[in-house]
Scaffold this active site. Structure first.
Site, PDB file in Angstrom:
ATOM      1  N   ARG A  93      45.826  -7.477  44.937  1.00 55.08           N
ATOM      2  CA  ARG A  93      44.718  -8.431  44.841  1.00 55.08           C
ATOM      3  C   ARG A  93      44.964  -9.780  45.512  1.00 55.08           C
ATOM      4  O   ARG A  93      44.123 -10.667  45.432  1.00 55.08           O
ATOM      5  CB  ARG A  93      44.297  -8.671  43.386  1.00 55.08           C
ATOM      6  CG  ARG A  93      43.775  -7.423  42.726  1.00 55.08           C
ATOM      7  CD  ARG A  93      43.034  -7.700  41.467  1.00 55.08           C
ATOM      8  NE  ARG A  93      43.897  -8.162  40.400  1.00 55.08           N
ATOM      9  CZ  ARG A  93      43.500  -8.306  39.156  1.00 55.08           C
ATOM     10  NH1 ARG A  93      42.265  -8.033  38.825  1.00 55.08           N
ATOM     11  NH2 ARG A  93      44.325  -8.728  38.233  1.00 55.08           N
ATOM     12  N   ASP A  94      46.092  -9.944  46.201  1.00 54.74           N
ATOM     13  CA  ASP A  94      46.313 -11.206  46.917  1.00 54.74           C
ATOM     14  C   ASP A  94      47.183 -10.979  48.158  1.00 54.74           C
ATOM     15  O   ASP A  94      48.105 -11.747  48.439  1.00 54.74           O
ATOM     16  CB  ASP A  94      46.938 -12.245  45.990  1.00 54.74           C
ATOM     17  CG  ASP A  94      46.680 -13.682  46.455  1.00 54.74           C
ATOM     18  OD1 ASP A  94      45.752 -13.904  47.263  1.00 54.74           O
ATOM     19  OD2 ASP A  94      47.405 -14.575  46.005  1.00 54.74           O
ATOM     20  N   VAL A  95      46.872  -9.910  48.896  1.00 54.11           N
ATOM     21  CA  VAL A  95      47.588  -9.632  50.138  1.00 54.11           C
ATOM     22  C   VAL A  95      47.133 -10.659  51.174  1.00 54.11           C
ATOM     23  O   VAL A  95      45.942 -10.807  51.433  1.00 54.11           O
ATOM     24  CB  VAL A  95      47.318  -8.197  50.644  1.00 54.11           C
ATOM     25  CG1 VAL A  95      47.984  -7.957  51.994  1.00 54.11           C
ATOM     26  CG2 VAL A  95      47.782  -7.167  49.610  1.00 54.11           C
ATOM     27  N   ASN A  99      52.098 -14.088  51.459  1.00 48.67           N
ATOM     28  CA  ASN A  99      52.675 -13.229  50.422  1.00 48.67           C
ATOM     29  C   ASN A  99      53.448 -12.049  51.008  1.00 48.67           C
ATOM     30  O   ASN A  99      53.801 -11.111  50.289  1.00 48.67           O
ATOM     31  CB  ASN A  99      51.589 -12.726  49.465  1.00 48.67           C
ATOM     32  CG  ASN A  99      51.165 -13.807  48.495  1.00 48.67           C
ATOM     33  OD1 ASN A  99      51.868 -14.791  48.304  1.00 48.67           O
ATOM     34  ND2 ASN A  99      50.008 -13.626  47.890  1.00 48.67           N
ATOM     35  N   THR A 132      43.074 -14.951  46.495  1.00 47.25           N
ATOM     36  CA  THR A 132      42.668 -15.951  47.469  1.00 47.25           C
ATOM     37  C   THR A 132      41.341 -15.530  48.077  1.00 47.25           C
ATOM     38  O   THR A 132      41.251 -14.499  48.732  1.00 47.25           O
ATOM     39  CB  THR A 132      43.754 -16.096  48.556  1.00 47.25           C
ATOM     40  OG1 THR A 132      45.001 -16.379  47.906  1.00 47.25           O
ATOM     41  CG2 THR A 132      43.404 -17.209  49.525  1.00 47.25           C
TER      42      THR A 132
END
Length: 174
Positions: A93-95, A99, A132
């Site tokens: 959920r935040d690739v 990261n 994000t």
């Protein structure tokens, strides 16, 4: 007082989720977790040292990542996503480029599981708003249900950004 207590509980829950997720990872393409320590009012998480920074750092330094190197990073990130989705049943959920950590040997590893969500089976869909926003898939932005494919969308945007040296969409001018 009730609001701050509720916020503190949610923050602890997120932290515990990240620590449990990191501890359970058994993939060479996910940053290794070595432990966590509480002291002096803060929590320190000890992770594998990645001496090259993030893909975001590399893109900033080079202007853009050359295709040959980006293809190698992409294959490694896809290996991490395959593991997360097929074996760990986790939606990251935040690739995004910041990261994905790299080392000077050319290894790329996925990190930052603070907002990841676990799916019990392949028909379960997430319906929460974390991550994000600029890297979110259309179904996430519209508030719809999403699953593993939302990570693939974010991965694609990340590759375009690293290949061109800039985020693929113009900034939102209001």
């Amino acid at each position: 007082a009730d609001k701050s207590a509720g916020l503190a509980e949610r923050l602890w829950a997120v932290l515990l989720w990240e620590l449990r997720t990191l501890h359970a990872m058994r993939c060479d393409r996910v940053v290794r977790y070595h432990g966590a320590y509480f002291g002096d009012g803060s929590i320190s998480i000890v992770l594998e040292h990645m001496d090259g920074g993030s893909l975001s750092d590399v893109t900033r330094a080079l202007g853009r990542i050359p295709e040959r190197q980006l293809a190698g990073f992409a294959a490694q990130i896809l290996e991490a996503l395959r593991y997360l989705h097929d074996e760990a049943r986790v939606v990251h959920r935040d690739v995004k480029p910041s990261n994905v950590l790299v080392n000077l040997a050319g290894d790329a590893k996925l990190s930052d599981f603070g907002v990841s969500g676990q799916l019990a089976n392949s028909v379960t869909k997430c319906n929460s708003w974390v991550g994000t926003v600029t890297y979110m898939s259309p179904e996430r932005i519209s508030g719809g249900a999403y699953s593993f494919d939302s990570d693939v969308w974010s991965f694609g945007l990340s590759l375009v950004e690293c290949a061109t040296g800039r985020f693929p969409y113009p900034p939102n001018e209001e």
